[in-house]
Scaffold this active site. Structure first.
Site, short mmCIF file in Angstrom:
data_model
loop_
_atom_site.label_atom_id
_atom_site.label_comp_id
_atom_site.label_asym_id
_atom_site.label_seq_id
_atom_site.Cartn_x
_atom_site.Cartn_y
_atom_site.Cartn_z
N SER A 50 94.58 -33.41 -6.51
CA SER A 50 95.31 -33.90 -5.34
C SER A 50 96.25 -35.08 -5.56
CB SER A 50 94.33 -34.27 -4.23
OG SER A 50 93.97 -33.10 -3.56
N SER A 57 96.12 -32.67 -1.99
CA SER A 57 96.04 -33.16 -0.63
C SER A 57 96.73 -34.51 -0.40
CB SER A 57 94.56 -33.27 -0.21
OG SER A 57 93.87 -34.17 -1.04
N LYS A 110 96.33 -43.48 0.89
CA LYS A 110 95.93 -42.20 1.49
C LYS A 110 94.91 -42.45 2.60
CE LYS A 110 94.25 -37.64 -0.10
NZ LYS A 110 93.74 -36.91 -1.29
N1 GLN Z 1 93.30 -28.35 -3.92
C1 GLN Z 1 91.97 -28.72 -4.30
C2 GLN Z 1 91.02 -28.46 -3.15
O1 GLN Z 1 91.42 -27.99 -2.15
C3 GLN Z 1 91.91 -30.14 -4.75
C4 GLN Z 1 91.91 -31.12 -3.65
C5 GLN Z 1 91.72 -32.54 -4.08
O2 GLN Z 1 91.88 -32.89 -5.25
N2 GLN Z 1 91.30 -33.35 -3.13
O3 GLN Z 1 89.85 -28.71 -3.24
#
Ligand code: GLN
Length: 483
Positions: A172, A148, A73
């Site tokens: 994410s 994400s 990532k």
């Molecule tokens: N969807 C969650 C957020 O927007 C989790 C994102 C993540 O785990 N980086 O914070």
């Protein structure tokens, strides 16, 4: 091929690393064209493959992951390879060092071929917040891949690589795995080093792995986990032996699983509830007992998470001010304050700016106790609920998300709806425990559905065992999506 198969072919010289990596790069480019899964594809990976081939012909000792192509990532630092965190503010940032997790994968012989698309700084659930364009779900390209870590999930689902690294602050890794029919694993907080990982919310952030096979997941964890002195939250002496334990159990006899009542009824789509029921039957068929258990404070998980995460983000993101290493907007003659305001105003995307504002507000004098302080108390209550439930159950279980992957654009006008979808996943981060999303079935329109399992802190191995048992007793588990 799985990572295990690749390593054995490389070691037995049936395949050269160069051949393999050039195939992986070729496939990455096709996947990029169709789904925008990557921010950077690294053609230099071929040189690393050649170096490995030389090592092999010299008879040198090879690591656990010799020749395995991996995707990382884009918020995990890779030496001499651009790392943007999905943001314009880091568009030209080339780290002078590797994150510990990358260092360890490479030391084991893995070769990073690409950096994956993601929501800016990890803030999002659909990949629509990337400054590098929307990524698309390979099961249905009119739908989001989740976020994400959407790009990492696409790379694994389409078979570009056997596993990829993501980060998981509130889901994410698990949610994109659920949306793409792959396995998504978030370890115990502190199990994998965060050194060199772009911080979003430091008390919640954890590196995780997306894979198609439980054995590969174990291989990746084995290569990466052990104490790191560069991360003060890295756990000491966990002595987990992922490879040894992953296949050491054949069934679920005497295993007790609690279905979290508050998250397994209304609010989920019928498709998801159907797969939840089927999963329960499958688990019982493998010898487990499954009962409903009430965790009364989980309903406040979203409220707590969406205060704690932006609060920490507002502090973590203060460093991107155009002064030291982020991109800059403005001329030196304009003065420091103007440059900072322009840089942050123009180079952060709208969701990131919103979270910084929300977080700063929640931490500001007069509101700190009412918002941030209260969110921390709720976090503790949720942790107490889990601790109590784990006195009676080995695992707790919920859907990974309330519905299947939605259409691109469907939730962009309703951020609250998107936040609410994180209801099942944020809990593991708030509590610090390990959790896994397993691809347990498909909806009526053939979209993948993930079911999530939680284990107590430091019981990471048991989740991999569970995953392996289910995998061994399933057909078509985590299939490669034809492109
Ligand atoms: N969807 C969650 C957020 O927007 C989790 C994102 C993540 O785990 N980086 O914070």
């Amino acid at each position: 091929m799985t990572a295990h198969e690749i390593v054995s072919k490389i070691k037995s010289k049936k395949l050269s690393a160069e051949e393999l990596i050039s195939q992986a790069l070729k496939k990455a480019k096709i996947v990029q064209e169709k789904y925008n899964a990557f921010i950077t594809i690294d053609d230099k990976a071929i040189n690393k493959a050649k170096e490995l081939d030389t090592k092999i012909s010299n008879g040198e000792e090879l690591g656990l992951l010799a020749g395995v192509p991996v995707v990382v990532k884009d918020n995990i630092c890779s030496k001499d390879l651009r790392t943007t965190a999905g943001s314009k503010i880091l568009e030209t940032f080339i780290p002078p060092y590797n994150a510990t997790v990358v260092e360890r994968l490479e030391a084991a012989g893995a070769i990073v071929i690409a950096k994956a698309n993601m929501d800016e700084f990890g803030m999002g659930s659909s990949n629509e917040n990337s400054a590098y364009g929307i990524a698309k779900n390979p099961w249905d390209s009119s739908r989001v891949p989740g976020g994400s870590s959407g790009g990492s999930a696409i790379a694994v689902a389409t078979g570009v690589v056997p596993f990829a690294l993501g980060t998981d602050t509130g889901g994410s890794v698990r949610q994109p795995a659920s949306f793409t029919g792959t396995i998504g694993f978030k370890p115990t907080y502190g199990q994998l080093s965060r050194f060199g990982v772009v911080a979003y919310a430091s008390s919640l952030d954890q590196v995780g792995v997306i894979a198609r096979s439980s054995q590969d997941l174990a291989l990746a964890m084995e290569a990466m986990s052990s104490h790191d002195k560069n991360d003060s939250t890295s756990i000491k002496n966990t002595n987990l032996e992922f490879l040894k334990s992953v296949a050491s159990k054949k069934d679920l006899t005497s295993i007790k699983i609690g279905l979290i009542k508050e998250l397994c009824n209304e609010g989920n789509s019928d498709d998801v509830l159907g797969i939840l029921q089927e999963t329960q039957k499958q688990l019982e068929g493998l010898g487990a007992s499954v009962e409903t258990v009430s965790l009364e404070n989980v309903r406040y998980g979203i409220a707590s998470y969406y205060l704690v995460a932006p609060a920490e983000a507002s502090s973590n993101l203060a460093r991107y001010d155009g002064m030291i290493y982020s991109n800059r907007v403005g001329e030196n003659s304009e003065g420091q304050i103007d440059i900072m305001m322009k840089t942050r105003g123009e180079l952060f995307g709208p969701e990131v700016r919103k979270r910084i504002l929300m977080g700063s507000y929640a931490l500001s004098a007069g509101y700190y106790d009412a918002f941030y302080g209260k969110a921390l108390k709720v976090r503790k209550l949720i942790a107490n609920d889990f601790a109590r439930a784990f006195e009676s159950y080995d695992f707790l279980m919920t859907p990974t998300t309330p519905s299947v992957a939605y259409k691109i654009g469907e939730k962009t006008d309703d951020p609250l709806a998107m936040y609410l979808d994180d209801i099942d996943t944020v809990l593991a981060n708030l509590v610090g425990i390990p959790a896994i999303s397993l691809p347990m079935g498909q909806s009526k329109d053939n979209l993948p559905i993930g079911i999530q399992f939680f284990a107590p802190a430091l019981k990471d191995e048991t989740l991999l065992q569970l995953s392996n048992i289910i995998e061994q007793n399933s057909t078509n588990f985590a299939p490669i999506v034809k492109i």
